[in-house]
Write a protein that holds these residues in place. Structure first.
Motif, PDB file in Angstrom:
ATOM      1  N   UNK A   1      31.568  45.068  43.195  1.00  0.00           N
ATOM      2  CA  UNK A   1      32.494  44.069  43.674  1.00  0.00           C
ATOM      3  C   UNK A   1      31.840  42.707  43.740  1.00  0.00           C
ATOM      4  N   UNK A   2      30.552  42.749  44.166  1.00  0.00           N
ATOM      5  CA  UNK A   2      29.915  41.470  44.448  1.00  0.00           C
ATOM      6  C   UNK A   2      29.779  40.595  43.224  1.00  0.00           C
ATOM      7  N   UNK A   3      29.270  41.156  42.118  1.00  0.00           N
ATOM      8  CA  UNK A   3      29.049  40.340  40.942  1.00  0.00           C
ATOM      9  C   UNK A   3      30.356  39.824  40.390  1.00  0.00           C
ATOM     10  N   UNK A   4      31.383  40.720  40.348  1.00  0.00           N
ATOM     11  CA  UNK A   4      32.657  40.326  39.786  1.00  0.00           C
ATOM     12  C   UNK A   4      33.276  39.202  40.600  1.00  0.00           C
ATOM     13  N   UNK A   5      33.251  39.390  41.940  1.00  0.00           N
ATOM     14  CA  UNK A   5      33.891  38.392  42.777  1.00  0.00           C
ATOM     15  C   UNK A   5      33.181  37.053  42.687  1.00  0.00           C
ATOM     16  N   UNK A   6      31.869  37.071  42.568  1.00  0.00           N
ATOM     17  CA  UNK A   6      31.154  35.793  42.516  1.00  0.00           C
ATOM     18  C   UNK A   6      31.285  35.142  41.156  1.00  0.00           C
ATOM     19  N   UNK A   7      31.458  35.970  40.113  1.00  0.00           N
ATOM     20  CA  UNK A   7      31.654  35.385  38.794  1.00  0.00           C
ATOM     21  C   UNK A   7      32.957  34.585  38.741  1.00  0.00           C
ATOM     22  N   UNK A   8      33.941  35.073  39.472  1.00  0.00           N
ATOM     23  CA  UNK A   8      35.224  34.402  39.434  1.00  0.00           C
ATOM     24  C   UNK A   8      35.397  33.454  40.619  1.00  0.00           C
ATOM     25  N   UNK A   9      34.323  33.101  41.267  1.00  0.00           N
ATOM     26  CA  UNK A   9      34.417  32.259  42.446  1.00  0.00           C
ATOM     27  C   UNK A   9      34.636  30.814  42.063  1.00  0.00           C
ATOM     28  N   UNK A  10      34.609  29.961  43.068  1.00  0.00           N
ATOM     29  CA  UNK A  10      34.997  28.567  42.868  1.00  0.00           C
ATOM     30  C   UNK A  10      33.825  27.682  42.497  1.00  0.00           C
ATOM     31  N   UNK A  11      33.005  28.116  41.598  1.00  0.00           N
ATOM     32  CA  UNK A  11      31.929  27.252  41.112  1.00  0.00           C
ATOM     33  C   UNK A  11      32.546  26.157  40.242  1.00  0.00           C
ATOM     34  N   UNK A  12      32.061  24.943  40.364  1.00  0.00           N
ATOM     35  CA  UNK A  12      32.623  23.867  39.539  1.00  0.00           C
ATOM     36  C   UNK A  12      32.527  24.192  38.057  1.00  0.00           C
ATOM     37  N   UNK A  13      33.601  23.902  37.320  1.00  0.00           N
ATOM     38  CA  UNK A  13      33.599  24.249  35.899  1.00  0.00           C
ATOM     39  C   UNK A  13      32.595  23.446  35.108  1.00  0.00           C
ATOM     40  N   UNK A  14      32.279  22.267  35.603  1.00  0.00           N
ATOM     41  CA  UNK A  14      31.355  21.415  34.855  1.00  0.00           C
ATOM     42  C   UNK A  14      29.900  21.832  35.032  1.00  0.00           C
ATOM     43  N   UNK A  15      29.630  22.710  36.030  1.00  0.00           N
ATOM     44  CA  UNK A  15      28.239  22.981  36.383  1.00  0.00           C
ATOM     45  C   UNK A  15      27.468  23.650  35.243  1.00  0.00           C
ATOM     46  N   UNK A  16      28.025  24.719  34.679  1.00  0.00           N
ATOM     47  CA  UNK A  16      27.308  25.430  33.618  1.00  0.00           C
ATOM     48  C   UNK A  16      27.119  24.554  32.370  1.00  0.00           C
ATOM     49  N   UNK A  17      28.191  23.886  31.845  1.00  0.00           N
ATOM     50  CA  UNK A  17      27.953  23.012  30.685  1.00  0.00           C
ATOM     51  C   UNK A  17      26.928  21.912  30.977  1.00  0.00           C
ATOM     52  N   UNK A  18      26.979  21.367  32.202  1.00  0.00           N
ATOM     53  CA  UNK A  18      26.025  20.308  32.567  1.00  0.00           C
ATOM     54  C   UNK A  18      24.588  20.827  32.514  1.00  0.00           C
ATOM     55  N   UNK A  19      24.372  22.009  33.077  1.00  0.00           N
ATOM     56  CA  UNK A  19      23.010  22.560  33.098  1.00  0.00           C
ATOM     57  C   UNK A  19      22.546  22.931  31.693  1.00  0.00           C
ATOM     58  N   UNK A  20      23.461  23.440  30.861  1.00  0.00           N
ATOM     59  CA  UNK A  20      23.095  23.788  29.480  1.00  0.00           C
ATOM     60  C   UNK A  20      22.661  22.539  28.708  1.00  0.00           C
ATOM     61  N   UNK A  21      23.435  21.466  28.846  1.00  0.00           N
ATOM     62  CA  UNK A  21      23.088  20.224  28.154  1.00  0.00           C
ATOM     63  C   UNK A  21      21.774  19.671  28.688  1.00  0.00           C
TER      64      UNK A  21
END
Length: 567
Positions: A1-21
């Motif tokens: 439950x934990x991983x699934x719920x956190x994957x779909x949590x309210x992390x900003x959408x820009x965060x991952x693309x920003x960190x990748x760049x």
């Protein structure tokens, strides 16, 4: 439950693309620019820089010297590292904490300081040997100005790497397997030879490979010991070409940097080839300390280990301190002429010292804090929302740290030698280019402790906060950051500790007015101001000791594996 719920949590959408760049721009872009420059205009012509570099005898002499000194130093590192790891990890000797702390010190001390201290311990001008009446006659050659001298000090400098890698392997051996062998009547030596040595061999081989790669990219020791007698390895040959600044120098040093990278990668490839048939899968409880009783041999083993530490660590540092107290290099130290004049000169009268210390502290502080800000969300996402893209990104972080520093320095020069896009400003020749290189090189040092902390943290805490309506920023601020703060602090302190004394990268990137501590010590010794260089080196060693003591004091509140000498 934990991983699934956190994957779909309210992390900003820009965060991952920003960190990748961000990670791609800092860690990958310089390397791609280096590859582009190295292979651009590759034509078979006697006028090409490719032909010039690879037809030059100096290139192959330096490559041969690099392989010889790195190979010999690797054997010395294995001898020293294994010689300490086996008794510390397996036996009932006393004072293990103090032994490990002292054995780690040479790795934390800047290599140019290590070389300087050993030079002042030996030779006809040695203050210590002159006090004892053991100094060789004037005119005698300095024994460390040689290939074997370089290899010996590289071996001492990197022995801690072998020690750490081997100790981790030894701790992963299940204790019940050893107990079963003992109950079956096997002697302690038979257990070590038939069980422990084969099972720990992957760690020993990995440590040897890391020591080889570190020696290939080391600049400080070959520079102080090799350049005075025109014995060049590839990093010092690149430095020499950069200092001469002839035609096509950038293209030529780019090719030489790629040659350094090829040798380093070949060393790692050899490790994988040797290890391919050593895939041991262990079953049972690991992590338990194996306590072999040495009985009547315990005291002799303890004395031997401390004697080795006295030779490789304490004696050179005493020579460094003694030389910093004499009025001039080569003058005998007596109670009448001992003074702190060199310290007053360096710390109070020389403006360049204040500037270099200020630059190093500024660069190390900004690098540590900036990496802390980047590493926190990156470590969080890599542990809480893992994906294939994040695995690639976190793997890219390790590239600048795994490759020799001189390769990264040349890559940064190529990237920033022209003005930044849409501006007339160039980072080349400024502190900015050194800071960029530090960010690329030490990002992995900053992120690893935070990843360890997230790995050990129960996701239920964050899930509870999320169910209570806390958004990503609030969860990060009120739940996660307080819990990972000790690890984040330890990572930042490690970055500061390594960056503040760094030489290999900054030696090629510094310019007038932008000196660092490592560059200043190298320049002082190179210009003959050995006493001043010794005084500044003593100050640096004291600073390293204070920072390591701070980490040691904080170690009880940190997750396992955060402090290198506790792993």
């Amino acid at each position: 439950m934990s991983v699934v719920s956190l994957q779909s949590s309210s992390q900003p959408r820009w965060l991952l693309p920003f960190l990748v760049v961000l990670v791609s721009g800092i860690c990958l872009l310089p390397m791609l620019r280096l590859l582009s420059e190295g292979f651009s205009g590759v034509v078979v012509s006697t006028d090409s820089h490719l032909f010039h570099v690879f037809s030059d005898a100096a290139t192959w002499n330096a490559a041969g010297h690099t392989i010889y000194t790195a190979g010999l130093s690797m054997l010395i590192s294995v001898l020293l590292g294994a010689g300490f790891a086996f008794p510390v990890a397996l036996s009932d000797i006393r004072g293990k904490g103090a032994l490990v702390f002292c054995f780690m010190l040479p790795m934390m001390i800047p290599p140019q300081v290590t070389a300087l201290s050993w030079v002042q311990l030996s030779g006809p001008s040695s203050t210590i040997l002159n006090i004892l009446g053991l100094a060789p006659p004037l005119g005698s050659p300095q024994p460390f100005y040689s290939a074997e001298g370089i290899a010996l000090l590289l071996g001492v400098q990197h022995a801690a790497i072998v020690f750490l890698a081997l100790r981790v392997s030894l701790r992963s051996i299940p204790g019940d397997m050893i107990e079963a062998a003992r109950l079956s009547g096997a002697s302690q030596f038979a257990v070590w030879k038939d069980i422990i040595l084969p099972l720990s061999s992957p760690g020993l081989i990995a440590g040897a490979a890391m020591a080889f790669v570190s020696a290939v990219g080391n600049f400080g020791i070959p520079a102080l010991l090799g350049i005075p007698v025109s014995y060049y390895v590839l990093p010092t040959l690149i430095y020499q070409k950069m200092a001469d600044f002839g035609a096509n120098v950038i293209a030529e040093v780019a090719l030489l940097s790629l040659l350094v990278a090829v040798i380093a990668v070949a060393g790692v490839g050899l490790q994988y080839w040797i290890s391919r048939k050593r895939d041991y899968r262990l079953v049972g409880l690991s992590g338990k300390t194996l306590d072999f009783s040495l009985r009547r041999w315990r005291l002799p083993v303890e004395l031997l280990l401390w004697a080795v530490l006295s030779v490789i660590l304490i004696a050179p540092l005493l020579a460094l301190v003694a030389n910093s107290l004499v009025p001039a290099y080569g003058v005998d130290l007596t109670f009448d002429n001992a003074s702190f004049a060199a310290y007053r000169e360096m710390l109070l009268a020389q403006g360049v010292t204040t500037r270099a210390i200020g630059n190093s502290i500024f660069l190390a502080t900004v690098a540590a804090l900036a990496l802390l800000v980047f590493a926190l969300p990156l470590a969080y996402l890599s542990e809480r929302a893992p994906s294939r893209l994040l695995k690639v990104v976190t793997a890219c972080i390790e590239v600048p740290y795994a490759l020799p520093g001189v390769v990264l320095a040349i890559a940064c020069i190529l990237l920033f030698v022209k003005p930044l896009p849409f501006t007339d400003y160039s980072l080349y020749g400024s502190l900015g280019i050194i800071l960029f290189a530090y960010l690329a090189r030490f990002m992995v040092v900053s992120i690893k402790p935070i990843q360890s902390s997230f790995k050990q943290m129960d996701p239920a805490l964050e899930e509870a906060a999320q169910l209570a309506g806390a958004g990503f920023a609030r969860r990060m601020r009120t739940v996660l950051m307080p819990l990972v703060a000790p690890s984040a602090f330890a990572g930042a302190l490690l970055v500061f500790l390594i960056a503040v004394n760094e030489l290999t990268v900054s030696a090629l990137l510094w310019s007038a007015g932008n000196e660092t501590i490592g560059v200043l010590i190298f320049n002082l010794d190179d210009s003959g101001d050995t006493v001043l260089a010794s005084a500044l080196s003593v100050v640096v060693v004291l600073m390293v000791l204070v920072l390591m003591a701070l980490l040691e004091a904080a170690s009880r509140k940190l997750p396992k594996g955060v402090i290198p000498w506790h792993s």
